[in-house]
Motif scaffolding. Structure first.
Motif, mmCIF file in Angstrom:
data_model
loop_
_atom_site.group_PDB
_atom_site.id
_atom_site.type_symbol
_atom_site.label_atom_id
_atom_site.label_comp_id
_atom_site.label_asym_id
_atom_site.label_seq_id
_atom_site.Cartn_x
_atom_site.Cartn_y
_atom_site.Cartn_z
ATOM 1 N N PRO A 1 0.802 -1.235 0.000
ATOM 2 C CA PRO A 1 0.000 0.000 0.000
ATOM 3 C C PRO A 1 0.830 1.278 0.000
ATOM 4 O O PRO A 1 0.309 2.351 -0.286
ATOM 5 C CB PRO A 1 -0.827 -0.116 1.286
ATOM 6 C CG PRO A 1 -0.052 -1.045 2.163
ATOM 7 C CD PRO A 1 0.600 -2.023 1.222
ATOM 8 N N ASN A 2 2.131 1.164 0.299
ATOM 9 C CA ASN A 2 3.010 2.332 0.236
ATOM 10 C C ASN A 2 3.536 2.588 -1.174
ATOM 11 O O ASN A 2 4.181 3.603 -1.421
ATOM 12 C CB ASN A 2 4.188 2.160 1.193
ATOM 13 C CG ASN A 2 3.747 2.206 2.647
ATOM 14 O OD1 ASN A 2 3.019 3.099 3.052
ATOM 15 N ND2 ASN A 2 4.175 1.222 3.422
ATOM 16 N N VAL A 3 3.253 1.655 -2.088
ATOM 17 C CA VAL A 3 3.625 1.817 -3.496
ATOM 18 C C VAL A 3 2.354 2.105 -4.282
ATOM 19 O O VAL A 3 1.440 1.279 -4.322
ATOM 20 C CB VAL A 3 4.310 0.550 -4.052
ATOM 21 C CG1 VAL A 3 4.600 0.709 -5.552
ATOM 22 C CG2 VAL A 3 5.589 0.254 -3.290
ATOM 23 N N SER B 1 12.626 5.429 -8.694
ATOM 24 C CA SER B 1 12.794 6.357 -7.583
ATOM 25 C C SER B 1 12.191 5.700 -6.352
ATOM 26 O O SER B 1 11.321 4.842 -6.474
ATOM 27 C CB SER B 1 12.097 7.687 -7.878
ATOM 28 O OG SER B 1 12.235 8.574 -6.796
ATOM 29 N N ILE B 2 12.650 6.110 -5.203
ATOM 30 C CA ILE B 2 12.115 5.573 -3.951
ATOM 31 C C ILE B 2 11.302 6.656 -3.271
ATOM 32 O O ILE B 2 11.842 7.694 -2.876
ATOM 33 C CB ILE B 2 13.245 5.101 -3.018
ATOM 34 C CG1 ILE B 2 14.070 4.010 -3.698
ATOM 35 C CG2 ILE B 2 12.664 4.596 -1.693
ATOM 36 C CD1 ILE B 2 15.303 3.609 -2.903
ATOM 37 N N GLY B 3 10.010 6.450 -3.154
ATOM 38 C CA GLY B 3 9.176 7.366 -2.389
ATOM 39 C C GLY B 3 9.389 7.116 -0.907
ATOM 40 O O GLY B 3 9.319 5.971 -0.441
ATOM 41 N N VAL B 4 9.681 8.160 -0.157
ATOM 42 C CA VAL B 4 9.959 7.993 1.277
ATOM 43 C C VAL B 4 8.642 8.094 2.044
ATOM 44 O O VAL B 4 8.139 9.181 2.316
ATOM 45 C CB VAL B 4 10.963 9.055 1.768
ATOM 46 C CG1 VAL B 4 11.225 8.882 3.269
ATOM 47 C CG2 VAL B 4 12.265 8.951 0.988
ATOM 48 N N ASP B 5 8.083 6.926 2.348
ATOM 49 C CA ASP B 5 6.801 6.853 3.055
ATOM 50 C C ASP B 5 6.917 6.227 4.435
ATOM 51 O O ASP B 5 5.988 6.317 5.229
ATOM 52 C CB ASP B 5 5.792 6.050 2.216
ATOM 53 C CG ASP B 5 5.507 6.696 0.880
ATOM 54 O OD1 ASP B 5 5.022 7.838 0.858
ATOM 55 O OD2 ASP B 5 5.778 6.060 -0.156
ATOM 56 N N THR B 6 8.031 5.564 4.702
ATOM 57 C CA THR B 6 8.222 4.859 5.971
ATOM 58 C C THR B 6 9.639 5.110 6.476
ATOM 59 O O THR B 6 10.529 5.507 5.704
ATOM 60 C CB THR B 6 8.023 3.344 5.798
ATOM 61 O OG1 THR B 6 9.087 2.830 4.979
ATOM 62 C CG2 THR B 6 6.680 3.022 5.153
ATOM 63 N N PRO B 7 9.900 4.860 7.769
ATOM 64 C CA PRO B 7 11.277 4.977 8.287
ATOM 65 C C PRO B 7 12.249 4.081 7.532
ATOM 66 O O PRO B 7 13.419 4.443 7.341
ATOM 67 C CB PRO B 7 11.141 4.566 9.748
ATOM 68 C CG PRO B 7 9.720 4.895 10.103
ATOM 69 C CD PRO B 7 8.930 4.591 8.857
ATOM 70 N N GLU B 8 11.773 2.915 7.082
ATOM 71 C CA GLU B 8 12.634 2.002 6.329
ATOM 72 C C GLU B 8 13.035 2.614 4.982
ATOM 73 O O GLU B 8 14.183 2.472 4.544
ATOM 74 C CB GLU B 8 11.917 0.662 6.110
ATOM 75 C CG GLU B 8 11.706 -0.153 7.362
ATOM 76 C CD GLU B 8 10.566 0.364 8.242
ATOM 77 O OE1 GLU B 8 10.516 -0.015 9.431
ATOM 78 O OE2 GLU B 8 9.718 1.144 7.729
#
Length: 219
Positions: free
Chosen positions: A96-98, A197-204
């Motif tokens: 769900p974060n993607v 690209s990496i969307g920054v949605d979590t601490p990981e």
């Protein structure tokens, strides 16, 4: 691009950008989305196209911006574009974060979702035939959806129109601002890219990006 401006309502971000010589525009803290924040700044500009590089997408490559801009050179009726790419890992399609996007045969977005789309009720042989028909890569199983990359290009006049529209039910449900455009009947060209690209949605995600940036700095 003529100018790069950072739009923010946070003085801490503004201080960091100014310290490295960047340009900052302070905005209202009441905006429901980044699109609305960018539109506030766009009202003060005289350009034709606005590129929205979201702050949680720190690894956007310059070539990706060029790819998102290119359709505007050939289609004067286009009002908005974004990027999509094939999934590297099957697990991304259900994360769900993607954000996922499905497109029509011309590459225009049909829907964006945090859920896995489309729901597949077809027998595997039928789905595989559809995948092979859509892809020149024989034998490679491919998802019918794509990973959405959070970069947007708008015609300035359209961006101001979009920001003047009420947030829509699907936009609120998914927390995806681009759905406002689709729900109001506007088309979004989703350009396929090989870049990621990496969307920054979590601490990981944040730690992963920090490692990548540190590794790049050492090269």
């Amino acid at each position: 691009m003529n100018d790069v401006l950072v739009a923010t309502d946070d003085s801490r971000i503004a201080d960091v950008i100014r310290a490295v010589g960047g340009q900052v525009r302070m905005t209202s803290s009441a905006h429901p989305s980044g699109t609305d924040r960018v539109a506030e700044v766009a009202r003060t500009l005289t350009c034709d196209l606005i590129v929205n590089i979201q702050g949680d997408e720190p690894l956007i490559e310059p070539a990706m911006i060029e790819q998102a801009l290119q359709p505007f050179a050939v289609d004067p009726s286009l009002v908005m574009s974004t990027l999509r790419r094939r999934f590297d890992h099957p697990s991304e399609a259900s994360d769900p974060n993607v954000v996922k996007v499905v497109v029509d045969r011309q590459g225009f977005a049909l829907y964006f979702s945090r859920a896995a789309i489309p729901y597949d009720r077809s027998p595997k042989p039928v789905l595989r035939q559809a995948q092979d028909a859509l892809s020149p890569s024989k034998g490679a199983a491919r998802s019918l959806s794509y990973k959405h990359i959070g970069l947007f290009v708008y015609r300035r006049d359209f961006l101001l129109t979009l920001a003047g529209l009420e947030p829509t039910p699907l936009e609120r449900a998914e927390v995806l601002e681009q759905l406002r455009a689709l729900e109001h009947g506007y088309r979004i060209m989703a350009v396929e890219t090989a870049y990621d690209s990496i969307g920054v949605d979590t601490p990981e995600d944040l730690e992963r990006v920090r490692r990548l940036v540190a590794a790049e700095a050492r090269v």
